[in-house]
Design an enzyme around this catalytic site. Structure first.
Site, PDB file in Angstrom:
ATOM      1  CB  CYS A 198      -0.910  -0.109   1.486  1.00 20.38           C
ATOM      2  SG  CYS A 198      -0.655   1.061   2.611  1.00 20.38           S
ATOM      3  CG  HIS A 212      -0.948  -2.849   6.068  1.00 21.16           C
ATOM      4  ND1 HIS A 212      -1.047  -1.879   5.020  1.00 21.16           N
ATOM      5  CD2 HIS A 212      -1.889  -3.920   5.559  1.00 21.16           C
ATOM      6  CE1 HIS A 212      -2.178  -2.205   4.430  1.00 21.16           C
ATOM      7  NE2 HIS A 212      -2.966  -2.842   4.992  1.00 21.16           N
ATOM      8  CG  ASN A 250     -11.708   9.598   7.922  1.00 22.56           C
ATOM      9  OD1 ASN A 250     -13.380  10.581   8.173  1.00 22.56           O
ATOM     10  ND2 ASN A 250     -11.263  10.299   6.638  1.00 22.56           N
ATOM     11  N   GLY A 280     -15.192   7.640   4.363  1.00 23.26           N
ATOM     12  CA  GLY A 280     -14.133   8.446   3.564  1.00 23.26           C
ATOM     13  C   GLY A 280     -12.912   7.970   3.580  1.00 23.26           C
ATOM     14  CG  HIS A 334      -4.439   7.411   8.273  1.00 22.66           C
ATOM     15  ND1 HIS A 334      -5.207   6.314   7.347  1.00 22.66           N
ATOM     16  CD2 HIS A 334      -5.171   8.539   7.175  1.00 22.66           C
ATOM     17  CE1 HIS A 334      -5.838   6.619   6.310  1.00 22.66           C
ATOM     18  NE2 HIS A 334      -6.500   8.005   6.663  1.00 22.66           N
TER      19      HIS A 334
END
Ligand code: 5GP
Ligand code: ZN
Length: 105
Positions: free
Chosen positions: A2, A44, A85, A91, A98
């Site tokens: 990612c 991750h 989020n 969103g 994060h």
């Protein structure tokens, strides 16, 4: 891999403002406030939904909040928003946990 994992491994450039063994923080590429930082665990994990009920993940999230607090203090921010989020409909675009730190001063 990612995009945030690529930032962590330095394959993709970013403006890093903090880094230790567990966490990296960098400037959001498309800031939505005067100060907009992202606090990201190096491990991750797709979303907050995927956190485990164990001490390691509890500590990790605690560390993220404390890094955000310390960065805000360094920037002498009087007030700020901390935001996760969680999920596409809320969103979330990058599926690597994060914490947004946003402030206009
Ligand atoms: P989300 O909507 O998933 O909570 O937030 C993802 C954030 O990552 C957005 O605010 C977006 O501007 C930021 N972002 C997306 N791609 C990049 C990138 O390549 N570099 C940096 N520094 N930020 C990014
Ligand atoms: Zn990742």
């Amino acid at each position: 891999m990612c995009i945030f994992c690529q930032i962590i491994s330095k394959e993709v450039e970013s403006e890093i403002v903090f880094e230790n063994d567990d966490i990296i923080a960098f400037k959001d590429l498309y800031p939505k406030a005067k100060h907009h930082l992202l606090i990201v665990p190096k491990k991750h994990i797709d979303t907050i939904k995927d956190l485990n009920e164990n001490e390691a993940d509890e500590e990790l999230v605690g560390k993220m909040v404390l890094v955000a607090r310390n960065l805000a203090k360094d920037l002498e921010l009087e007030g700020y928003q901390l935001l996760f989020n969680v999920g596409k409909s809320a969103g979330q675009v990058i599926f690597h946990i994060h914490l947004h730190l946003m402030s206009n001063g």
